[in-house]
Enzyme design. Structure first.
Site, PDB file in Angstrom:
ATOM      1  N   LYS A 129       0.869  -1.198   0.000  1.00 54.49           N
ATOM      2  CA  LYS A 129       0.000   0.000   0.000  1.00 54.49           C
ATOM      3  C   LYS A 129       0.889   1.225   0.000  1.00 54.49           C
ATOM      4  CE  LYS A 129      -4.421   1.014   0.133  1.00 54.49           C
ATOM      5  NZ  LYS A 129      -5.565   0.187  -0.300  1.00 54.49           N
ATOM      6  N   ASP A 169      -7.051   4.377  -4.505  1.00 54.87           N
ATOM      7  CA  ASP A 169      -7.684   4.235  -3.182  1.00 54.87           C
ATOM      8  C   ASP A 169      -8.296   5.612  -2.910  1.00 54.87           C
ATOM      9  OD1 ASP A 169      -7.821   2.228  -0.770  1.00 54.87           O
ATOM     10  OD2 ASP A 169      -7.381   4.150   0.165  1.00 54.87           O
TER      11      ASP A 169
HETATM   12  P1  NDP Z   1     -12.950   7.935  -2.876  1.00 50.89           P
HETATM   13  O1  NDP Z   1     -11.876   8.896  -2.652  1.00 50.89           O
HETATM   14  O2  NDP Z   1     -13.500   7.743  -4.245  1.00 50.89           O
HETATM   15  O3  NDP Z   1     -14.195   8.234  -1.912  1.00 50.89           O
HETATM   16  C1  NDP Z   1     -14.036   8.264  -0.550  1.00 50.89           C
HETATM   17  C2  NDP Z   1     -15.362   8.653   0.070  1.00 50.89           C
HETATM   18  O4  NDP Z   1     -15.282   8.469   1.489  1.00 50.89           O
HETATM   19  C3  NDP Z   1     -15.707  10.105  -0.157  1.00 50.89           C
HETATM   20  O5  NDP Z   1     -17.097  10.249  -0.189  1.00 50.89           O
HETATM   21  C4  NDP Z   1     -15.101  10.755   1.074  1.00 50.89           C
HETATM   22  O6  NDP Z   1     -15.677  12.001   1.410  1.00 50.89           O
HETATM   23  C5  NDP Z   1     -15.388   9.737   2.133  1.00 50.89           C
HETATM   24  N1  NDP Z   1     -14.374   9.856   3.198  1.00 50.89           N
HETATM   25  C6  NDP Z   1     -13.041   9.756   3.046  1.00 50.89           C
HETATM   26  N2  NDP Z   1     -12.404   9.960   4.213  1.00 50.89           N
HETATM   27  C7  NDP Z   1     -13.373  10.191   5.099  1.00 50.89           C
HETATM   28  C8  NDP Z   1     -13.372  10.479   6.468  1.00 50.89           C
HETATM   29  N3  NDP Z   1     -12.210  10.575   7.154  1.00 50.89           N
HETATM   30  N4  NDP Z   1     -14.567  10.635   7.081  1.00 50.89           N
HETATM   31  C9  NDP Z   1     -15.740  10.544   6.376  1.00 50.89           C
HETATM   32  N5  NDP Z   1     -15.790  10.278   5.064  1.00 50.89           N
HETATM   33  C10 NDP Z   1     -14.644  10.109   4.453  1.00 50.89           C
HETATM   34  O7  NDP Z   1     -12.395   6.542  -2.306  1.00 50.89           O
HETATM   35  P2  NDP Z   1     -12.914   5.057  -2.557  1.00 50.89           P
HETATM   36  O8  NDP Z   1     -14.383   5.052  -2.777  1.00 50.89           O
HETATM   37  O9  NDP Z   1     -12.040   4.442  -3.548  1.00 50.89           O
HETATM   38  O10 NDP Z   1     -12.575   4.384  -1.153  1.00 50.89           O
HETATM   39  C11 NDP Z   1     -13.524   4.262  -0.091  1.00 50.89           C
HETATM   40  C12 NDP Z   1     -13.086   3.143   0.838  1.00 50.89           C
HETATM   41  O11 NDP Z   1     -13.031   1.910   0.106  1.00 50.89           O
HETATM   42  C13 NDP Z   1     -11.691   3.304   1.456  1.00 50.89           C
HETATM   43  O12 NDP Z   1     -11.690   2.730   2.739  1.00 50.89           O
HETATM   44  C14 NDP Z   1     -10.811   2.463   0.543  1.00 50.89           C
HETATM   45  O13 NDP Z   1      -9.647   2.040   1.198  1.00 50.89           O
HETATM   46  C15 NDP Z   1     -11.744   1.303   0.257  1.00 50.89           C
HETATM   47  N6  NDP Z   1     -11.456   0.513  -0.932  1.00 50.89           N
HETATM   48  C16 NDP Z   1     -11.329   1.089  -2.160  1.00 50.89           C
HETATM   49  C17 NDP Z   1     -11.103   0.294  -3.257  1.00 50.89           C
HETATM   50  C18 NDP Z   1     -11.034   0.848  -4.629  1.00 50.89           C
HETATM   51  O14 NDP Z   1     -10.900   0.076  -5.581  1.00 50.89           O
HETATM   52  N7  NDP Z   1     -11.153   2.162  -4.825  1.00 50.89           N
HETATM   53  C19 NDP Z   1     -10.921  -1.154  -3.137  1.00 50.89           C
HETATM   54  C20 NDP Z   1     -11.154  -1.663  -1.799  1.00 50.89           C
HETATM   55  C21 NDP Z   1     -11.387  -0.841  -0.759  1.00 50.89           C
HETATM   56  P3  NDP Z   1     -14.888  13.370   1.044  1.00 50.89           P
HETATM   57  O15 NDP Z   1     -15.063  13.539  -0.412  1.00 50.89           O
HETATM   58  O16 NDP Z   1     -15.560  14.391   1.866  1.00 50.89           O
HETATM   59  O17 NDP Z   1     -13.466  13.158   1.434  1.00 50.89           O
HETATM   60  O1  2IT Z   2      -7.986  -1.489  -0.799  1.00 48.01           O
HETATM   61  C1  2IT Z   2      -7.923  -1.968  -1.946  1.00 48.01           C
HETATM   62  O2  2IT Z   2      -8.036  -3.174  -2.159  1.00 48.01           O
HETATM   63  C2  2IT Z   2      -7.711  -1.040  -3.060  1.00 48.01           C
HETATM   64  N1  2IT Z   2      -7.634   0.166  -2.853  1.00 48.01           N
HETATM   65  C3  2IT Z   2      -7.523  -1.570  -4.460  1.00 48.01           C
HETATM   66  C4  2IT Z   2      -6.105  -1.984  -4.673  1.00 48.01           C
HETATM   67  C5  2IT Z   2      -5.760  -2.403  -6.069  1.00 48.01           C
HETATM   68  O3  2IT Z   2      -4.573  -2.724  -6.251  1.00 48.01           O
HETATM   69  O4  2IT Z   2      -6.607  -2.425  -6.970  1.00 48.01           O
END
Ligand code: NDP
Ligand code: 2IT
Length: 448
Positions: A129, A169
């Site tokens: 990561k 992420d």
């Molecule tokens: P994005 O940046 O696209 O979206 C994040 C969302 O979560 C936004 O709405 C953001 O609001 C909100 N957020 C972030 N930090 C906080 C906080 N401290 N408190 C409240 N809300 C918060 O990220 P993703 O959708 O990609 O990721 C969301 C989650 O999913 C994370 O935990 C990530 O690790 C996990 N994840 C992502 C994957 C991927 O493929 N993208 C894969 C697996 C897991 P704001 O805009 O106000 O910051």
């Molecule tokens: O938390 C996760 O699994 C991710 N942000 C996706 C990682 C990836 O390599 O696609």
């Protein structure tokens, strides 16, 4: 869960001592180690081979300066991280988080979780990561590009298609991956699958954008079916409004559920008519605006400041898709009191240990992050395969493979939980199944 095994108790004590000031990392390690107790009792050979002692220490941690020039010509300095946690079953693989809360403890917790998640996908990917305390919010495209180029200038020395393959992420989407890929290509003069989540015109995979949210729903559907339930006609609350939340909303709605709430870090919207996703996509993916703008065009919807209150909305199923520790013990109890009977995690470690205990004590069907959100990285693995063979598969082909992977992940969690006498505890099942593959590979490769 209180540990009895003295070796494991010492192991956790040692992790706490050596990683002070990193509570998220300690939390992630403690959860996994506690659920491994029955495995360790049966497998003294793994202790003998030092597998656990090695598993809790990243193979490599890189921390670097990221200087860049803002639109006013002023030098800004951020801190960059890449933690290459474990390469026993494949090259390091995991996303890059860009958020002001990022420090080494966050990246280590995410890297540790990634090791088990990637193992569960059945694909050959180790865990890693990265990230930075850079905040893309409010920055111009030019500023984001200059940051990404500076970040990659250092990161490029440590990654590669067969070494370590970053992705998105929080805060890292298609725009950021594009800038990072362009800089890597320029520096190395090679066009390789060094990043995933790339744009479709330069090696990206169809369905990668949707994969984490869709995969979450595919996993949850399997978990519900195994317990005689389904999404059909259910009320769902989803936190966040980023990549994972948007595509979880899309798929859950397609599966017959009504999603009534979404949030961002400022607050949440409640729409009793069901979230209008086209509006959210326009606001979030195109205009990069705040979720509160939703109510301007939806008079039946309400906006409330602060994100914790979203868990007071009555629902059947909760899908936390924002960030770590967003559901604490108190919120979990409110969910249960309001009749919520399923929590499945799109975000990484969104539930505190107290929240998890509340789910388990109340018979809530609990889909743990490292299984439930593995669809994103699994599809990244499929992107790597397509890049290697220099072909691209259709959306349907990738989506079918994703469904198959999420079903097999659920089955692995279910059967591991049963085998170790914890039927229905999919958290224990995910940790055990994810661990065993990595542990066997580490033992086979000797003390490295
Ligand atoms: P994005 O940046 O696209 O979206 C994040 C969302 O979560 C936004 O709405 C953001 O609001 C909100 N957020 C972030 N930090 C906080 C906080 N401290 N408190 C409240 N809300 C918060 O990220 P993703 O959708 O990609 O990721 C969301 C989650 O999913 C994370 O935990 C990530 O690790 C996990 N994840 C992502 C994957 C991927 O493929 N993208 C894969 C697996 C897991 P704001 O805009 O106000 O910051
Ligand atoms: O938390 C996760 O699994 C991710 N942000 C996706 C990682 C990836 O390599 O696609």
């Amino acid at each position: 869960m209180a540990l009895k095994n003295s070796y494991l108790i010492n192991l956790i004590e040692n992790v706490k001592k050596r990683n002070q000031g990193e509570p998220e990392f300690i939390q992630a390690v403690t959860e996994v180690i506690e659920t491994l107790e029955p495995v360790i009792e049966k497998r003294p050979d793994l202790i003998e081979a030092g597998v656990l002692d090695r598993l809790v220490e990243p193979e490599r941690q890189i921390i670097f300066r990221v200087p860049w020039v803002d639109d006013n010509g002023k030098v800004q300095v951020n801190r960059g991280f890449r933690v290459q946690f474990n390469s026993a079953i494949g090259p390091y693989k995991g996303g890059i988080r860009l958020h002001p809360s990022v420090y080494i403890g966050i990246i280590k917790f995410l890297g540790f979780e990634q090791v088990f998640k990637n193992s569960l996908t059945t694909l050959p990917m180790g865990g890693g990561k990265g990230g930075s305390d850079f905040d893309p919010k409010g920055k111009s495209d030019g500023e984001v590009m200059r940051f990404c180029q500076s970040f990659m200038t250092e990161l490029s020395k440590h990654i590669g298609a067969d070494t370590d393959v970053p992705a998105g992420d929080i805060g890292t989407g298609a725009r950021e991956v594009g800038f990072m890929f362009g800089q890597y290509k320029r520096l190395r003069n090679e066009f390789t699958g060094v990043l995933t989540g790339k744009g479709l015109t330069y090696g990206g995979s169809l369905a990668r954008t949707e994969a984490t949210g869709y995969g979450l729903c595919y996993f949850t559907k399997e978990m519900l079916a195994a317990n005689g339930k389904s999404f059909d006609g259910k009320t769902v609350v989803i936190s966040g409004s980023g990549n994972v939340a948007i595509y979880a909303t899309e798929k859950a709605t397609e599966m017959g559920a009504k999603v009534v709430a979404l949030s961002d870090s400022n607050g949440y919207v409640y729409d009793p008519d069901g979230i209008d996703l086209a509006c959210v996509k326009q606001l979030k993916e195109v205009e990069r605006k705040r979720i509160k703008e939703y109510v301007a065009t939806h008079p039946n919807a309400t906006y409330t400041e602060g994100c914790k209150g979203i868990w007071t909305i009555k629902c059947d199923i909760a899908l936390p898709c924002a960030t770590q520790n967003e559901i604490d013990g108190e919120s979990a109890q409110i969910l249960v009191n309001n009749g919520c009977w399923c929590v499945s995690e799109g975000a990484n470690m969104p539930s505190t240990p107290e929240a998890i205990n509340t789910y388990l004590a109340n018979g809530v069907l609990y889909g743990p992050a490292k299984a439930a959100n593995a669809g994103g990285v699994a599809t990244s693995g499929l992107e790597m395969s397509q890049n290697s063979e220099r072909l691209s598969w259709t959306f349907e082909e990738v989506d079918e493979k994703l469904k198959g992977i999420m079903t097999s992940i659920f089955q692995a969690c279910d059967s591991a939980a049963k085998e170790y006498g914890m039927e229905g505890n999919y958290m224990a099942g995910a940790n055990i199944a994810g661990f065993l593959k990595v542990a066997e590979a580490m033992k086979a490769q000797g003390c490295v």
